[in-house]
Motif scaffolding. Structure first.
Motif, PDB file in Angstrom:
ATOM      1  N   TYR A  19       8.129  -4.232  49.863  1.00  0.00           N
ATOM      2  CA  TYR A  19       6.718  -4.598  50.040  1.00  0.00           C
ATOM      3  C   TYR A  19       6.338  -4.593  51.520  1.00  0.00           C
ATOM      4  O   TYR A  19       5.270  -4.096  51.901  1.00  0.00           O
ATOM      5  N   TYR A  46       5.312   0.888  44.453  1.00  0.00           N
ATOM      6  CA  TYR A  46       4.829  -0.381  43.927  1.00  0.00           C
ATOM      7  C   TYR A  46       4.917  -0.471  42.399  1.00  0.00           C
ATOM      8  O   TYR A  46       5.261  -1.534  41.857  1.00  0.00           O
ATOM      9  N   PHE A  47       4.577   0.629  41.709  1.00  0.00           N
ATOM     10  CA  PHE A  47       4.428   0.554  40.257  1.00  0.00           C
ATOM     11  C   PHE A  47       5.504   1.311  39.476  1.00  0.00           C
ATOM     12  O   PHE A  47       5.425   1.390  38.247  1.00  0.00           O
ATOM     13  N   ILE A  50       9.809  -0.590  42.212  1.00  0.00           N
ATOM     14  CA  ILE A  50      10.024  -2.044  42.181  1.00  0.00           C
ATOM     15  C   ILE A  50      10.101  -2.582  40.747  1.00  0.00           C
ATOM     16  O   ILE A  50      11.010  -3.370  40.435  1.00  0.00           O
ATOM     17  N   SER A  76       2.497  -6.278  42.623  1.00  0.00           N
ATOM     18  CA  SER A  76       2.123  -5.013  43.262  1.00  0.00           C
ATOM     19  C   SER A  76       0.603  -4.843  43.286  1.00  0.00           C
ATOM     20  O   SER A  76       0.043  -4.351  44.276  1.00  0.00           O
ATOM     21  N   CYS A  80      -1.633  -4.393  46.650  1.00  0.00           N
ATOM     22  CA  CYS A  80      -2.569  -3.272  46.820  1.00  0.00           C
ATOM     23  C   CYS A  80      -3.983  -3.773  47.105  1.00  0.00           C
ATOM     24  O   CYS A  80      -4.701  -3.176  47.915  1.00  0.00           O
TER      25      CYS A  80
END
Length: 330
Positions: A19, A46-47, A50, A76, A80
């Protein structure tokens, strides 16, 4: 350190690092003609990356419920919303809208907790042991979710129960004491000083951005002073005791294991074999007590947010011979 603990710690460190790296690499503006590969990589991180790490290390590796995969996705989305350029952050605005129902739910939960705490503290006047242990016994054969919720709600009254000697004056006598660093008053003082410094630093850093956020975070962190005192008294006086036919083991304030005596099939205190990486070990130093369970028992971690079922428990205590007096069914 147990294998499942290493998995969780590994995910936590990896997630924080990824992150932080993603936020540092995020461009200030979104230009589809030039930097779209960067944003594609960030969204993949992020998607996909992780959540996959969470699935492998926490859900599968630590045998947690599958629904907990929602945690990295929500985290996440929050990252964002506050790190992406405005053109992309607007797609995650739903996170901001969710704050209203979340606040409403939190208020309801807070009122329920206040009522529950006041009622439990009134009962604590005559209670002979940990309110969390009483909640586990009361739930009996209920499903895991109900028992976990009951333990979580019992943490607040348990804090005040152990904070004031007056409330815990009728506590069941200790069977033995786990060898814990948190049972030392020197450790308590050091942690209190560190917490004071951290609270001041967080308040100062957040006050430059939001005074309200600084007060909320500073208050929550500062409230940990109470938890540290309760943790010290638990570790010092009530780390291992018998309550209504159950062996209660407090590794520290955040972790709890309640074992029915009827579920213990054998106790070894003389020559205890070295535990493997999957075994649950409570206390510092070499184990001198081994409990073998005929029925797996639930070990509540981090205020019952994580649960593990164990069949063998290794203890490092000051008086291992005291466990020989436990009435068990061999």
């Amino acid at each position: 350190m147990r294998k499942v603990t290493r998995y969780r710690l590994a995910f936590l460190l990896l997630a924080i690092g990824l992150y932080v790296l993603g936020i540092q690499l995020t461009p200030d503006e979104f230009n589809p003609d030039e930097n779209w590969p960067v944003f594609a990589g960030l969204f993949t991180l992020y998607f996909a990356v992780i959540p996959l790490l969470h699935l492998l290390l926490v859900v599968i590796g630590s045998k947690q419920k599958l629904w907990k995969i929602v945690i990295p996705f929500s985290t996440s989305s929050l990252v964002c919303r506050y790190s992406m350029p405005a053109a992309l952050a607007s797609y995650f605005e739903f996170i901001s809208y969710l704050r209203y129902p979340i606040i409403a739910v939190l208020i309801i939960i807070e009122l329920a907790i206040v009522y529950h705490v006041v009622r439990m503290l009134w009962q604590c006047r005559t209670m002979q042991g940990d309110p969390r242990a009483s909640a586990i016994k009361k739930m009996g054969d209920e499903d895991e979710k109900k028992r976990t919720t009951a333990v979580l709600f019992a943490y607040e009254p348990a804090t005040w129960y152990y904070l004031f000697p007056f409330l815990s004056r009728n506590h069941a006598p200790s069977l033995a004491h786990l060898r814990l660093a948190s049972s030392s008053w020197i450790t308590l003082v050091v942690l209190q000083i560190v917490l004071f410094v951290v609270t001041g630093a967080l308040y100062y850093a957040l006050a430059l951005w939001s005074q309200l956020a600084a007060i909320i975070v500073g208050t929550l962190v500062g409230y940990t002073f109470i938890y540290l005192i309760a943790n010290y008294r638990i570790s010092k006086h009530h780390s291992a005791y018998v309550l209504d036919g159950h062996l209660v083991l407090n590794n520290n304030y955040l972790n709890l294991l309640v074992i029915p005596l009827t579920a213990i099939s054998s106790i070894e205190t003389d020559k205890v074999a070295s535990p493997d990486e999957h075994a649950l070990c409570l206390g510092n130093g070499s184990p001198n007590v081994k409990l073998t369970l005929s029925t797996p028992c639930c070990y509540y971690n981090l205020m019952a947010t994580l649960t593990d079922y164990v069949e063998e428990v290794y203890l490092s205590v000051d008086t291992p011979e005291a466990f020989k007096s436990l009435p068990i069914q061999e």
